[in-house]
Every structure is written in C-alpha cells, then in structure tokens.
Design an enzyme around this catalytic site. Structure first.
Site, PDB file in Angstrom:
ATOM      1  CB  THR A   1     -11.470 -41.885 117.083  1.00 47.08           C
ATOM      2  OG1 THR A   1     -10.814 -41.849 115.804  1.00 47.08           O
ATOM      3  CG2 THR A   1     -12.860 -42.463 116.919  1.00 47.08           C
TER       4      THR A   1
ATOM      5  CB  ALA B   1      -2.522 -42.841 123.044  1.00 44.25           C
TER       6      ALA B   1
ATOM      7  CE  LYS C   1     -16.204 -43.928 132.462  1.00 41.61           C
ATOM      8  NZ  LYS C   1     -16.226 -44.669 131.167  1.00 41.61           N
TER       9      LYS C   1
ATOM     10  NE  ARG D   1      -7.621 -47.869 130.522  1.00 45.87           N
ATOM     11  CZ  ARG D   1      -7.521 -49.185 130.622  1.00 45.87           C
ATOM     12  NH1 ARG D   1      -7.459 -49.754 131.817  1.00 45.87           N
ATOM     13  NH2 ARG D   1      -7.511 -49.938 129.537  1.00 45.87           N
ATOM     14  N   GLY D   2      -8.186 -44.810 127.544  1.00 43.87           N
ATOM     15  CA  GLY D   2      -7.271 -45.205 126.477  1.00 43.87           C
ATOM     16  C   GLY D   2      -6.789 -46.625 126.685  1.00 43.87           C
ATOM     17  CG  ASP D   3      -7.412 -49.375 123.758  1.00 42.52           C
ATOM     18  OD1 ASP D   3      -8.326 -49.542 124.592  1.00 42.52           O
ATOM     19  OD2 ASP D   3      -7.602 -49.268 122.530  1.00 42.52           O
TER      20      ASP D   3
ATOM     21  CD  GLN E   1     -17.179 -50.540 121.931  1.00 45.65           C
ATOM     22  OE1 GLN E   1     -17.532 -50.126 120.827  1.00 45.65           O
ATOM     23  NE2 GLN E   1     -15.970 -50.362 122.406  1.00 45.65           N
TER      24      GLN E   1
ATOM     25  CD  GLU F   1     -16.211 -43.406 117.111  1.00 45.81           C
ATOM     26  OE1 GLU F   1     -16.581 -43.314 118.297  1.00 45.81           O
ATOM     27  OE2 GLU F   1     -15.602 -44.394 116.643  1.00 45.81           O
TER      28      GLU F   1
END
Length: 286
Positions: A48, A51, A164, A108-110, A175, A17
């Site tokens: 990554t 947003a 999901k 989803r995003g923070d 994670q 990543e």
C-alpha cells in the site's frame, strides 16, 4: 514478471497485501512477516501507498524492492495520483523501472484535508492512460463489488470501471466484502458491460472488534446476517473472534475457489498468522 501473464493461459493467483510500517524503526521488523508470507509462495504481494512525500523517502518502494530482491516475489506497488502531478508520477515510474518493478496498482487516492490536490489527474483512469502512453508497466486497478462510496449508483460505478479498463487496466483487485453473492452479482454486471479482464476478489479475515468498526466505516462493506451473528456473539472474546473470523473468511475463499474465480487476494493487515492459517486451510484445494 507482469501479473497479467499469470492469467493468460487460465492461471489463478494467490496474493497478499501488506502496508509499510509507519515508523522507520519498524521497517526492519517486517522481515519476520515477509519471511512467513513469502514462504507461502504467493504469486505477488501488493504494497500500500501513503499520499504525500517524494519517491526518495517512500517506504512503499523501499519495501517493494526488498520483496523483489531478497525474497524473489513479484511486488505490486500501489500508486495514487490525486496529490501528484505528471512530473512527480514520472519520478515514481523512473524509480520503479530502475528497480525492475513491473506492476503498479493505479489508484486515485483518498481526498484529504491535510494534502492539497493537484490538477493533472482527477481519476485513476487518467493516470492509467498516462502511464500506458509512456511506460511498459502492467497496470492493476481497484474495483468495488458494493460500489465506491462516491458513486451515484451501480450504473455509474460500472461506467467508470469500464473507462478504467479501456484506459489500459489489465487486472482488477476487489475491495473487501463479506457476502460472496455481492461479488458474483458484480462480476455479472462486469460481464454485461464487456469488462473482460481478470477480477480477483479481495478477502479480509476480520479478527478484531476494532477492525470491524473501522472497516465498515471506511469501506462501507455490508455484513450478512451470518457474519453479524459471529460479531454479536464473540465481539468481547478476542480468541473466539479470531477463530470465528478466520473460519468465516476461509469459507468465503473456498466458495470463491470452487466457483472458478481468477484467484484470491488476501488483505493480511501485516499479520502472517492470518496468511498461514488461510493457506493451510486451502492447501489441498487450490
């Protein structure tokens, strides 16, 4: 190539990543990092996503194009949904499709105070269902061996993860964690819940004291006693902490590989030295 194809005949993956540099001037400098990472022949590299902003000015997509077109490595584009509506997600999907990018890590995003949330997608599973109904992407998802910070309990966590996967998620990337037993227990819970997609453990070599504090705060990852001793002993010695952190991560990876996991996903923090050191350490094992 779709990432899910790697595992259909029992294959295993090595992946990295990276994140797009924050400054435009630094985007070209990441070529040095990519030169090293791609030389190590990963199965894919995930990029990554921040947003906010449109797909026309998105550095994630720009970097993913470079990985695919220049280095001929499959990119996985992170895509968050909490701050976008269906039309905007369609715009991203169209750009990715045109670029020949077949793999999306749906998140989803923070929750952020500086960016308003929109109403179309409340959870990653909502976006997965939407994308699967309109496009032919391979969808990857995130999972949390120590449970998501917002989950009420372990049962709630597995329930949402099952949703999901049922929505169309084909591969799960975990994670970071520092205790392999937590990952093995998590996989057992997934098996009981009939979550049967590949689950790839995510490993982050912790080589800086500031990184340790940030990761604990953001990810709520727990430190086993063996790792805590390393931090306590070498926190003020930069070189020693780097070596000890790399050795600890390498021991995690070797244990995971001999325990027949589906692959390894390495959080590189854009540091090619980390990836090279790990790959040299497992060269004769994988």
């Amino acid at each position: 190539m779709k990432v899910s194809d790697i595992y259909k005949n029992g294959g295993k993956s090595l992946s990295f990543e990276i994140f797009p540099p924050k400054k435009d001037a630094e985007l070209n400098n990441i070529d040095d990092t990519l030169d090293v990472l791609c030389e190590l022949r990963p199965d894919f590299i995930s990029v990554t996503f921040g947003a906010g902003g449109s797909c026309n000015c998105n550095k994630t997509i720009e970097l993913a194009r470079k990985i695919k077109d220049r280095y001929h490595v499959e990119p996985v584009v992170h895509l968050t949904c909490l701050h976008y509506n269906k039309k905007e997600i369609d715009e991203f999907a169209g750009v990715l499709k045109e670029a020949g990018i077949e793999n999306i890590l749906a998140l989803r995003g923070d929750i952020r105070a500086d960016i308003p949330e929109k109403d179309d997608f409340s959870y990653a599973s909502d976006m997965v269902s939407y994308l699967k109904g309109k496009y032919d992407f391979c969808i990857l998802g995130a999972c949390y061996p120590e449970t998501h910070p917002e989950s009420e309990n372990v049962v709630d966590e597995i329930k949402h993860l099952k949703k999901k996967v049922n929505s169309g998620t084909e591969v799960l990337l975990s994670q970071l964690f520092f205790d392999n037993n937590l990952f093995y227990d998590f996989k057992e819970r997934c098996s009981i819940a009939d979550i049967d997609v590949p689950i790839i453990p995510g490993i982050m070599p912790v080589v800086k004291a500031t990184q340790i504090k940030r990761m604990v705060s953001m990810c709520h990852a727990s430190f086993p006693e063996r790792f805590q001793k390393i931090v306590d002993r070498y926190e003020s010695n930069k070189e020693a902490l780097f070596d000890a952190g790399m050795s600890y991560a390498l021991s995690q990876i070797i244990d995971l590989l001999v325990s027949d996991t589906d692959g390894i996903h390495l959080y590189t923090m854009n540091n090619p030295q980390i990836a090279r050191r790990i790959c040299e350490g497992i060269r004769n094992i994988v």
